[in-house]
Write a protein that holds these residues in place. Structure first.
Motif, PDB file in Angstrom:
ATOM      1  N   LEU A 139     -14.186  -9.367   5.200  1.00 57.05           N
ATOM      2  CA  LEU A 139     -14.340 -10.627   4.521  1.00 57.05           C
ATOM      3  C   LEU A 139     -13.585 -10.911   3.468  1.00 57.05           C
ATOM      4  N   ILE A 140     -12.938  -9.967   2.610  1.00 57.92           N
ATOM      5  CA  ILE A 140     -12.337  -9.787   1.587  1.00 57.92           C
ATOM      6  C   ILE A 140     -10.931  -9.776   1.748  1.00 57.92           C
ATOM      7  N   GLY A 141     -10.352  -9.314   2.905  1.00 61.73           N
ATOM      8  CA  GLY A 141      -9.129  -9.262   3.404  1.00 61.73           C
ATOM      9  C   GLY A 141      -8.132 -10.386   3.048  1.00 61.73           C
ATOM     10  N   PHE A 143     -18.535  -7.274   7.229  1.00 60.18           N
ATOM     11  CA  PHE A 143     -18.048  -6.454   8.170  1.00 60.18           C
ATOM     12  C   PHE A 143     -18.140  -7.665   9.618  1.00 60.18           C
ATOM     13  N   ASP A 144     -18.632  -8.707   9.534  1.00 61.65           N
ATOM     14  CA  ASP A 144     -18.716  -9.594  10.559  1.00 61.65           C
ATOM     15  C   ASP A 144     -17.604  -9.825  11.113  1.00 61.65           C
ATOM     16  N   PHE A 145     -16.445 -10.045  10.430  1.00 59.74           N
ATOM     17  CA  PHE A 145     -15.099 -10.357  11.024  1.00 59.74           C
ATOM     18  C   PHE A 145     -14.439  -8.787  11.683  1.00 59.74           C
ATOM     19  N   THR A 146     -15.062  -7.713  11.531  1.00 62.11           N
ATOM     20  CA  THR A 146     -14.376  -6.288  11.891  1.00 62.11           C
ATOM     21  C   THR A 146     -14.107  -6.356  13.409  1.00 62.11           C
ATOM     22  N   PRO A 147     -15.073  -6.489  14.337  1.00 55.72           N
ATOM     23  CA  PRO A 147     -14.744  -6.330  15.716  1.00 55.72           C
ATOM     24  C   PRO A 147     -13.719  -7.226  16.169  1.00 55.72           C
ATOM     25  N   VAL A 148     -13.670  -8.516  16.208  1.00 48.92           N
ATOM     26  CA  VAL A 148     -12.490  -9.265  16.473  1.00 48.92           C
ATOM     27  C   VAL A 148     -11.063  -9.135  15.501  1.00 48.92           C
TER      28      VAL A 148
END
Length: 588
Positions: free
Chosen positions: A151-153, A175-180
């Motif tokens: 999220l904060i990247g 971490f919802d963005f992590t897999p993709v």
């Protein structure tokens, strides 16, 4: 099409045109667009400045401050200093640097990650005698790809997460963005490491030093407990060579010892006489556990956020013809002279006893507010673009622990991300990892104003039905495509916009369109919002789409047309990897 929609689309077209033109600062363009939208009656006057209190604005500002705190503490340098080796093959070097850049970008702002690794990559290129243009663009692209992982990247992720909260009542989590993001980053880094860099022209660059004119002769004190105590001076040569610093000799009890003192045993309180550029001297001091002269004399400097600042001595400066010992700079202003540069001249005198001449470059160390006062008193002119933060390496583990605790608070739902990061900033202030001025100096105010001004404009696009109108057009033109095909088209449009517009502006405008498209085809909005987040971040065709691409343009001696050579295939690869991953992780 209603009158309000026509007015708003005219404003948006003018806004996009001015942003692409780039002759006027984008924050001013956004501010004028906001005022025009208010005057046109499309935004209520009492809601015009609500964007400045939006959580996304606060989070982006705090992320920038936390990123600097992690860098000041040495936590990021601790990871980065192991990654460069000039003897590695090109693909291996690029792969390692891009992976480290991606990992750092997932933790700190991706612009900060590039700023740290940029000099390391340039140093490695100089040592390997290769064109830095071959490696800087892959590094930039790697940090951009890594920003999508959390999220904060990167700011677009924060914008999309907060927009989801506005429309669905709950934001995307850390971490919802992590897999993709991880899947896209792995594919992208593999491409730039093995294929992409071969498509970039190798051009001469400006990283080589012209003689020794830019080198400083400096002194560093052997502090209590230093690992250098008991070693011969020659035993520090490998560390000095690794950091591109020359050890010129040893000073003890106020006197410079004869020769290079190679066989002399180093004692507590000795001073090593060094030659190098400011960044390398600071890095060597960290590696050898050395202190700047005089820091131990002033307890008020202990635990403070310090900076190295280069300052030029004009002819009429009051310091001309005097020595720093005679001026008692540390006692008067809490600032000390670390080194002096005089057109490559090597001095036999101690730095503190050196008579300063007009044209000298002084390397000053101290808190920013002290350096400003001392510079005025001395009559010297600080070179603001040559400022370097002094790392507080003993606080690295504390900084990492505090940041991890802040992330954990957010992930567990015990506090919002803004509150968690705010607590982290307060802790860094209390420990002296960052100074009070960092609240203002580290925040990219142009980005903040842009975001705060465009949030109401994006809201007007939704309120007037403009986003639904655009969504209907997209759905009509993709009527024969499945949901994943519509997603791919939306991502291509968003990615194209992001190549020419600021990625925050792109995310703000595309987010309501994504939700409208999802509603029109009866699909979940989540995959479309995630697609916009990925596409808004992936600006690889131009140097203006992402700040990282702009940063490397000068050092890499790139031209505008160089970016698409490697970036076009990468953008296609992102679509190919991201669309099925989004469909799998976030079903329609």
């Amino acid at each position: 099409m209603t009158t309000d929609q026509i007015l708003l689309f005219c404003i948006l077209i003018a806004l996009f045109g001015m942003l692409v033109w780039g002759r006027i600062r984008y924050d001013l363009v956004a501010f004028v667009a906001l005022l025009v939208t208010v005057i046109a009656g499309l935004i209520p006057p009492d809601e015009a400045f609500h964007g400045f209190g939006h959580p996304a604005v606060v989070i982006i500002a705090l992320v920038l401050i936390v990123s600097r705190g992690l860098m000041n503490s040495g936590a990021v340098e601790f990871i980065a200093r192991f990654v460069t080796n000039p003897d590695r093959a090109m693909s291996t070097h690029i792969g390692i640097m891009a992976v480290v850049g991606a990992v750092l970008s997932a933790i700190i702002n991706n612009v900060a990650a590039l700023a740290l690794l940029l000099s390391l990559d340039m140093d490695a290129a100089r040592k390997a005698k290769r064109a830095v243009s071959l490696t800087l663009m892959p590094l930039s692209f790697g940090t951009i790809l890594g920003g999508m992982i959390t999220l904060i990247g990167t700011p677009p992720n924060i914008v999309i997460a907060q927009y989801r909260q506005d429309v669905l009542g709950e934001p995307f989590s850390m971490f919802d963005f992590t897999p993709v993001g991880v899947a896209v980053a792995i594919a992208g880094i593999a491409y730039v490491s093995f294929i992409g860099w071969r498509l970039i022209p190798a051009r001469p660059d400006s990283i080589s030093l012209e003689g020794d004119a830019g080198l400083y002769v400096a002194e560093a004190r052997v502090k209590e407990g230093s690992k250098s105590i008991g070693m011969a001076v020659s035993e520090l040569y490998p560390v000095a060579e690794e950091n591109d610093v020359a050890i010129l000799g040893l000073a003890r009890q106020g006197k410079r010892l004869p020769g290079l003192s190679q066989s002399r045993e180093i004692r507590e309180g000795d001073f090593l006489v060094l030659e190098g550029d400011p960044k390398q001297i600071e890095a060597f001091m960290g590696a050898g556990e050395l202190d700047a002269i005089g820091v131990d004399e002033d307890d008020s400097l202990m635990g403070k956020s310090l900076s190295l600042v280069e300052a030029i001595v004009p002819e009429d400066a009051s310091v001309v013809g005097r020595t720093m010992l005679g001026l008692r700079l540390i006692q008067r202003h809490g600032v000390t002279l670390l080194g002096v540069s005089r057109q490559g001249t090597r001095f036999r005198e101690r730095v503190g006893r050196l008579t300063i001449k007009a044209g000298d470059l002084l390397l000053l160390i101290g808190p920013d507010e002290n350096i400003a006062a001392a510079s005025n008193w001395l009559g010297v002119l600080p070179l603001e673009n040559r400022r370097l933060e002094v790392l507080q390496r003993t606080k690295a583990l504390m900084a990492i622990g505090i940041f991890a605790a802040a992330v954990l608070l957010s992930v567990l739902g015990l506090a919002s991300l803004a509150i968690s990061l705010g607590l982290c900033v307060v802790a860094y202030l209390g420990l002296g990892i960052i100074g009070g001025r960092d609240f203002y100096a580290l925040i990219q105010w142009k980005v903040i104003v842009l975001l705060a001004c465009l949030i109401p404009v994006a809201g007007a696009l939704e309120e007037t039905g403009g986003s639904q109108l655009i969504a209907n057009l997209i759905v009509t033109q993709t009527a024969n495509l499945p949901a994943w095909g519509v997603l791919a088209v939306l991502m291509i449009i968003t990615m194209t916009l992001s190549d020419f517009l600021n990625n925050v502006a792109t995310a703000l405008i595309a987010a309501p369109i994504a939700v409208s498209v999802a509603g029109s085809i009866g699909a979940s909005p989540d995959p479309f919002l995630m697609g916009v987040a990925v596409a808004a971040s992936c600006a690889f065709l131009t140097p203006i789409g992402h700040k990282n691409n702009t940063i490397i343009m000068g050092p890499g001696n790139y031209r505008f047309g160089d970016y698409w050579r490697m970036g076009l295939i990468l953008e296609v690869l992102v679509i190919v990897v991201a669309v099925p991953m989004i469909a799998w992780v976030w079903p329609f």
